[in-house]
Scaffold this motif. Structure first.
Motif, PDB file in Angstrom:
ATOM      1  N   LYS A   1       0.832  -1.207   0.000  1.00 15.38           N
ATOM      2  CA  LYS A   1       0.000   0.000   0.000  1.00 15.38           C
ATOM      3  C   LYS A   1       0.868   1.258   0.000  1.00 15.38           C
ATOM      4  O   LYS A   1       0.539   2.252  -0.665  1.00 15.38           O
ATOM      5  N   ALA A   2       1.955   1.231   0.749  1.00 14.18           N
ATOM      6  CA  ALA A   2       2.852   2.383   0.769  1.00 14.18           C
ATOM      7  C   ALA A   2       3.479   2.614  -0.598  1.00 14.18           C
ATOM      8  O   ALA A   2       3.638   3.762  -1.035  1.00 14.18           O
ATOM      9  N   GLY A   3       3.841   1.528  -1.287  1.00  9.90           N
ATOM     10  CA  GLY A   3       4.406   1.663  -2.623  1.00  9.90           C
ATOM     11  C   GLY A   3       3.427   2.293  -3.591  1.00  9.90           C
ATOM     12  O   GLY A   3       3.800   3.131  -4.418  1.00  9.90           O
ATOM     13  N   ALA A   4       2.146   1.903  -3.494  1.00 10.41           N
ATOM     14  CA  ALA A   4       1.131   2.506  -4.363  1.00 10.41           C
ATOM     15  C   ALA A   4       0.963   3.984  -4.061  1.00 10.41           C
ATOM     16  O   ALA A   4       0.821   4.811  -4.970  1.00 10.41           O
ATOM     17  N   LEU A   5       0.972   4.330  -2.771  1.00 10.71           N
ATOM     18  CA  LEU A   5       0.809   5.728  -2.387  1.00 10.71           C
ATOM     19  C   LEU A   5       1.979   6.574  -2.878  1.00 10.71           C
ATOM     20  O   LEU A   5       1.793   7.665  -3.444  1.00 10.71           O
ATOM     21  N   LEU A   6       3.202   6.085  -2.685  1.00 17.33           N
ATOM     22  CA  LEU A   6       4.386   6.818  -3.140  1.00 17.33           C
ATOM     23  C   LEU A   6       4.419   6.911  -4.657  1.00 17.33           C
ATOM     24  O   LEU A   6       4.799   7.952  -5.222  1.00 17.33           O
ATOM     25  N   ASP A   7       4.035   5.809  -5.323  1.00 20.41           N
ATOM     26  CA  ASP A   7       4.020   5.808  -6.784  1.00 20.41           C
ATOM     27  C   ASP A   7       3.067   6.876  -7.308  1.00 20.41           C
ATOM     28  O   ASP A   7       3.400   7.612  -8.257  1.00 20.41           O
ATOM     29  N   ARG A   8       1.901   6.981  -6.701  1.00 18.59           N
ATOM     30  CA  ARG A   8       0.921   7.965  -7.153  1.00 18.59           C
ATOM     31  C   ARG A   8       1.414   9.393  -6.901  1.00 18.59           C
ATOM     32  O   ARG A   8       1.355  10.256  -7.779  1.00 18.59           O
ATOM     33  N   GLN A   9       1.922   9.652  -5.689  1.00 17.00           N
ATOM     34  CA  GLN A   9       2.333  11.008  -5.343  1.00 17.00           C
ATOM     35  C   GLN A   9       3.552  11.464  -6.136  1.00 17.00           C
ATOM     36  O   GLN A   9       3.578  12.573  -6.681  1.00 17.00           O
ATOM     37  N   LEU A  10       4.583  10.614  -6.224  1.00 16.40           N
ATOM     38  CA  LEU A  10       5.820  11.031  -6.877  1.00 16.40           C
ATOM     39  C   LEU A  10       5.688  11.031  -8.397  1.00 16.40           C
ATOM     40  O   LEU A  10       6.330  11.865  -9.068  1.00 16.40           O
ATOM     41  N   ASN A  11       4.885  10.141  -8.953  1.00 16.11           N
ATOM     42  CA  ASN A  11       4.667  10.193 -10.399  1.00 16.11           C
ATOM     43  C   ASN A  11       3.891  11.439 -10.790  1.00 16.11           C
ATOM     44  O   ASN A  11       4.143  12.035 -11.848  1.00 16.11           O
ATOM     45  N   LEU A  12       2.959  11.840  -9.956  1.00 21.12           N
ATOM     46  CA  LEU A  12       2.237  13.086 -10.218  1.00 21.12           C
ATOM     47  C   LEU A  12       3.197  14.274 -10.160  1.00 21.12           C
ATOM     48  O   LEU A  12       3.160  15.166 -11.025  1.00 21.12           O
TER      49      LEU A  12
END
Length: 405
Positions: free
Chosen positions: A203-214
């Motif tokens: 879940k943390a990986g998904a959250l970081l992926d979404r925030q940093l890719n944005l």
């Protein structure tokens, strides 16, 4: 007592370089800037820029940094008004072009750490697979854990994880504590901790992926807008003039560059003296973990002096290059190179820890996600400590080498 000898690899010990040497160096860097700009336009700069455009952007940043650093170090030998007008513009170019690469590297670093901490055997570079599986878990668990994962709980739970992680060494820090809001009255078993970390890491990986890719996408758009702006075109025109005409003062023709280069070296030495190198000389001293996951969103206050040393070290290296001439005849000092690499790792780990802390402040995330982000934050702050230790070792070698010359 050791006898002092001139170091043949030190450009400050050779024949006196004058303003003509500085002019040749600036012309060479301006030519590199224009060549990189032409390559960037030829290779394309769309949303999915080619590898050539990425390398061209790096070359633009490198030449802009070197020109700006030379204007800072050798400003007494150059037209003052011209320097004052060029330096902030070159810093803007370099900083704007660096953001996309910074977000990409930060995401890769954090996902690598999550895979390592959770015991995953998959390659960390498969961002798409990791994000796809993690987003499903995040969507399934976010609604049921919304009430439990308030911001206060996240901050409290992750601070406990970080504090516990700072007291353990090596792999022990990964599972030193469970979140306070997890409802466990007895210490969890290692298997339970590993399970919690694995679930939370997805879940943390998904959250970081979404925030940093944005953030990366926004940085890419900002860079494209900057390269097409009238402000950048004005900078490019000035650099084109610099490639053929350097605005030296009349006194620069006979002036010696070495005193100004030595002053840059002295500023670096003074800044390093102010660092707690004695503490940094002990690995895992936990100084970088003090205050842990602070609710304050500003950059970590302990990191600022180290970041300043990194900038001063870069100015010193570029001054050595300028003194050696446009062809770059200076022999690369491996000690300075090692010290610079350690400070680069320090910067990267510090910013990655800040990104993990920022993600942990996201409202209504699951406790397992907060736990994984707390462990990730502690891991990156330990990386900060390791980088400080590596710099201390490299700098001590530099000091010993100078004392025996």
């Amino acid at each position: 007592m050791a006898q002092r000898h001139l170091d043949p690899t030190d450009p400050l010990a050779g024949p006196a370089p004058t303003g003509d040497t500085l002019a040749g160096y600036l012309r060479a860097q301006a030519t590199e800037f224009l060549r990189a700009l032409r390559l960037h336009r030829e290779t394309g700069s769309g949303a999915n820029g080619s590898e050539g455009s990425v390398e061209a952007a790096r070359a633009l940043r490198r030449s802009a940094r070197r020109i700006s650093a030379s204007l800072h170090t050798f400003q007494p030998l150059l037209d003052t008004d011209w320097c004052e007008g060029m330096r902030p513009e070159l810093a803007w170019v370099s900083g704007t072009l660096a953001m996309e690469h910074a977000y990409t590297s930060r995401l890769e670093r954090l996902l690598n750490a999550l895979h390592r901490l959770s015991g995953s055997d998959r390659a960390a570079g498969t961002h798409a697979d990791a994000a796809a599986g993690a987003r499903g878990g995040l969507a399934a668990g976010a609604r049921t854990d919304a009430a439990a994962g308030t911001r206060a709980d996240v901050a409290e739970g992750t601070r406990a994880d970080v504090a516990a992680g700072s007291r353990a060494a090596g792999a022990a820090r990964v599972g030193a504590a469970a979140p306070r809001d997890a409802g466990l009255r007895t210490p969890p078993s290692p298997a339970q901790e590993r399970s919690n970390l694995t679930v939370g890491a997805a879940k943390a990986g998904a959250l970081l992926d979404r925030q940093l890719n944005l953030a990366r996408t926004r940085a890419h758009s900002t860079a494209l807008q900057a390269l097409g702006s009238s402000r950048f075109h004005a900078i490019a025109d000035k650099v084109a003039v610099l490639a053929s005409e350097v605005p030296l003062t009349p006194a620069a023709a006979t002036a010696d560059l070495r005193p100004l280069a030595t002053a840059a070296k002295d500023r670096l030495a003074d800044a390093v003296t102010a660092l707690p190198l004695v503490t940094a000389g002990h690995p895992y001293n936990a100084a970088a973990l003090i205050h842990g996951l602070s609710p304050d969103t500003v950059p970590h206050p302990q990191d600022a002096p180290w970041h300043q040393v990194r900038l001063l070290l870069r100015l010193h290296r570029y001054a050595r290059e300028a003194v050696s001439g446009p062809k770059g005849n200076a022999v690369v000092d491996l000690r300075l190179l090692s010290a610079g690499q350690a400070l680069n790792r320090h910067r990267d780990a510090s910013e990655a820890a800040a990104a993990a802390a920022q993600a942990a402040r996201t409202p209504r995330i699951a406790p397992a996600t907060a736990y994984a982000l707390g462990v990730l934050h502690a891991d990156q702050r330990h990386e900060v400590e390791a980088a400080r230790f590596a710099f201390q070792q490299a700098w001590q070698k530099e000091a010993e080498a100078v004392s025996t010359r």
